[in-house]
Design an enzyme around this catalytic site. Sequence first.
Site, PDB file in Angstrom:
ATOM      1  N   CYS A 128       0.836  -1.186   0.000  1.00 19.60           N
ATOM      2  CA  CYS A 128       0.000   0.000   0.000  1.00 19.60           C
ATOM      3  C   CYS A 128       0.880   1.248   0.000  1.00 19.60           C
ATOM      4  O   CYS A 128       1.777   1.380   0.836  1.00 19.60           O
ATOM      5  CB  CYS A 128      -0.893  -0.049   1.240  1.00 19.60           C
ATOM      6  SG  CYS A 128      -1.509   1.518   1.806  1.00 19.60           S
ATOM      7  N   GLU A 129       0.642   2.137  -0.945  1.00 18.18           N
ATOM      8  CA  GLU A 129       1.461   3.346  -1.025  1.00 18.18           C
ATOM      9  C   GLU A 129       1.158   4.334   0.092  1.00 18.18           C
ATOM     10  O   GLU A 129       1.932   5.259   0.310  1.00 18.18           O
ATOM     11  CB  GLU A 129       1.306   4.016  -2.390  1.00 18.18           C
ATOM     12  CG  GLU A 129      -0.045   4.600  -2.662  1.00 18.18           C
ATOM     13  CD  GLU A 129      -0.178   5.154  -4.072  1.00 18.18           C
ATOM     14  OE1 GLU A 129      -0.903   6.146  -4.229  1.00 18.18           O
ATOM     15  OE2 GLU A 129       0.422   4.598  -5.011  1.00 18.18           O
ATOM     16  N   HIS A 130       0.064   4.156   0.790  1.00 18.24           N
ATOM     17  CA  HIS A 130      -0.295   5.085   1.857  1.00 18.24           C
ATOM     18  C   HIS A 130       0.396   4.763   3.182  1.00 18.24           C
ATOM     19  O   HIS A 130       0.745   5.668   3.938  1.00 18.24           O
ATOM     20  CB  HIS A 130      -1.810   5.112   2.067  1.00 18.24           C
ATOM     21  CG  HIS A 130      -2.545   5.560   0.843  1.00 18.24           C
ATOM     22  ND1 HIS A 130      -3.705   4.950   0.414  1.00 18.24           N
ATOM     23  CD2 HIS A 130      -2.266   6.532  -0.061  1.00 18.24           C
ATOM     24  CE1 HIS A 130      -4.115   5.545  -0.697  1.00 18.24           C
ATOM     25  NE2 HIS A 130      -3.265   6.501  -0.998  1.00 18.24           N
ATOM     26  N   HIS A 131       0.560   3.465   3.476  1.00 21.44           N
ATOM     27  CA  HIS A 131       1.141   3.068   4.756  1.00 21.44           C
ATOM     28  C   HIS A 131       2.348   2.155   4.596  1.00 21.44           C
ATOM     29  O   HIS A 131       2.963   1.773   5.579  1.00 21.44           O
ATOM     30  CB  HIS A 131       0.088   2.364   5.624  1.00 21.44           C
ATOM     31  CG  HIS A 131      -1.112   3.193   5.873  1.00 21.44           C
ATOM     32  ND1 HIS A 131      -2.280   3.022   5.159  1.00 21.44           N
ATOM     33  CD2 HIS A 131      -1.324   4.228   6.715  1.00 21.44           C
ATOM     34  CE1 HIS A 131      -3.163   3.915   5.572  1.00 21.44           C
ATOM     35  NE2 HIS A 131      -2.613   4.660   6.508  1.00 21.44           N
ATOM     36  N   GLN A 170      -4.758  -0.732  -4.756  1.00 24.13           N
ATOM     37  CA  GLN A 170      -5.388  -1.838  -5.483  1.00 24.13           C
ATOM     38  C   GLN A 170      -6.178  -1.357  -6.688  1.00 24.13           C
ATOM     39  O   GLN A 170      -6.166  -2.004  -7.736  1.00 24.13           O
ATOM     40  CB  GLN A 170      -6.281  -2.631  -4.524  1.00 24.13           C
ATOM     41  CG  GLN A 170      -6.936  -3.835  -5.172  1.00 24.13           C
ATOM     42  CD  GLN A 170      -7.724  -4.662  -4.184  1.00 24.13           C
ATOM     43  OE1 GLN A 170      -7.377  -4.748  -3.001  1.00 24.13           O
ATOM     44  NE2 GLN A 170      -8.800  -5.281  -4.643  1.00 24.13           N
ATOM     45  N   HIS A 210      -5.983  -6.160   3.138  1.00 26.71           N
ATOM     46  CA  HIS A 210      -5.030  -5.070   3.329  1.00 26.71           C
ATOM     47  C   HIS A 210      -4.594  -5.009   4.783  1.00 26.71           C
ATOM     48  O   HIS A 210      -5.419  -4.792   5.677  1.00 26.71           O
ATOM     49  CB  HIS A 210      -5.679  -3.745   2.924  1.00 26.71           C
ATOM     50  CG  HIS A 210      -5.908  -3.645   1.447  1.00 26.71           C
ATOM     51  ND1 HIS A 210      -5.199  -2.773   0.661  1.00 26.71           N
ATOM     52  CD2 HIS A 210      -6.735  -4.319   0.618  1.00 26.71           C
ATOM     53  CE1 HIS A 210      -5.593  -2.913  -0.594  1.00 26.71           C
ATOM     54  NE2 HIS A 210      -6.519  -3.846  -0.645  1.00 26.71           N
ATOM     55  N   CYS A 250      -3.028  -2.728   6.164  1.00 29.96           N
ATOM     56  CA  CYS A 250      -3.235  -1.388   6.726  1.00 29.96           C
ATOM     57  C   CYS A 250      -4.607  -1.289   7.402  1.00 29.96           C
ATOM     58  O   CYS A 250      -4.789  -0.489   8.314  1.00 29.96           O
ATOM     59  CB  CYS A 250      -3.058  -0.298   5.667  1.00 29.96           C
ATOM     60  SG  CYS A 250      -4.135  -0.439   4.240  1.00 29.96           S
TER      61      CYS A 250
END
Length: 184
Positions: free
Chosen positions: A76-79, A117, A145, A147
């Site tokens: 995940c690019e956010h976390h 995703q 996920h 996250c």
Amino acid sequence: MSAENTKVLFEKIIDSTGEDLQRPGLLDTPMRAAKAFEFLTSGYTQTLEEVVNDALFPSDSNDMIIVKDIELFSMCEHHMLPFIGKAHVAYIPQGKVLGLSKVARIIDMFARRLQIQEQLTTQIATTIQEVTNASGVGVIIEAKHLCMMMRGVEKQNSTMKTSSMLGSFRANPSTRSEFLSLLK
């Protein structure tokens, strides 16, 4: 970035937790983590030409081809936490088919990047469409996920499903229905 540079960054991260980098269990962790991260993001070093490697073959088939339950993992690019699941890919060829393993390799190339995703699903569909010139492509990804599981709402059993339907899979409801029914 080299593994040696990434190792230094992992040393800083571990140190920021208050851990002792000289503790026996952590002595080699920064380099192991750097090498793991290099592998998990290896999709950045691949090109589509290398992945496909001329594995397009002439074919008179114009019937749906489905490859399902292709395992995948991404970050995940956010976390920067993993998401893990499976992809289902279908396409309707027009004169050429893609080598079976290349479908999975295309998925891996995009999945091994910092990613969401929704974008991953679209990238796979668009790429298979471009490579094969198929009359239609359908991609569905189902993933868990970390996250969502390990932080935030901490929901252990949630699964995200995304789809991308191109060409005849978008325009023709019966083509889309056939794909979805064959996945069951």
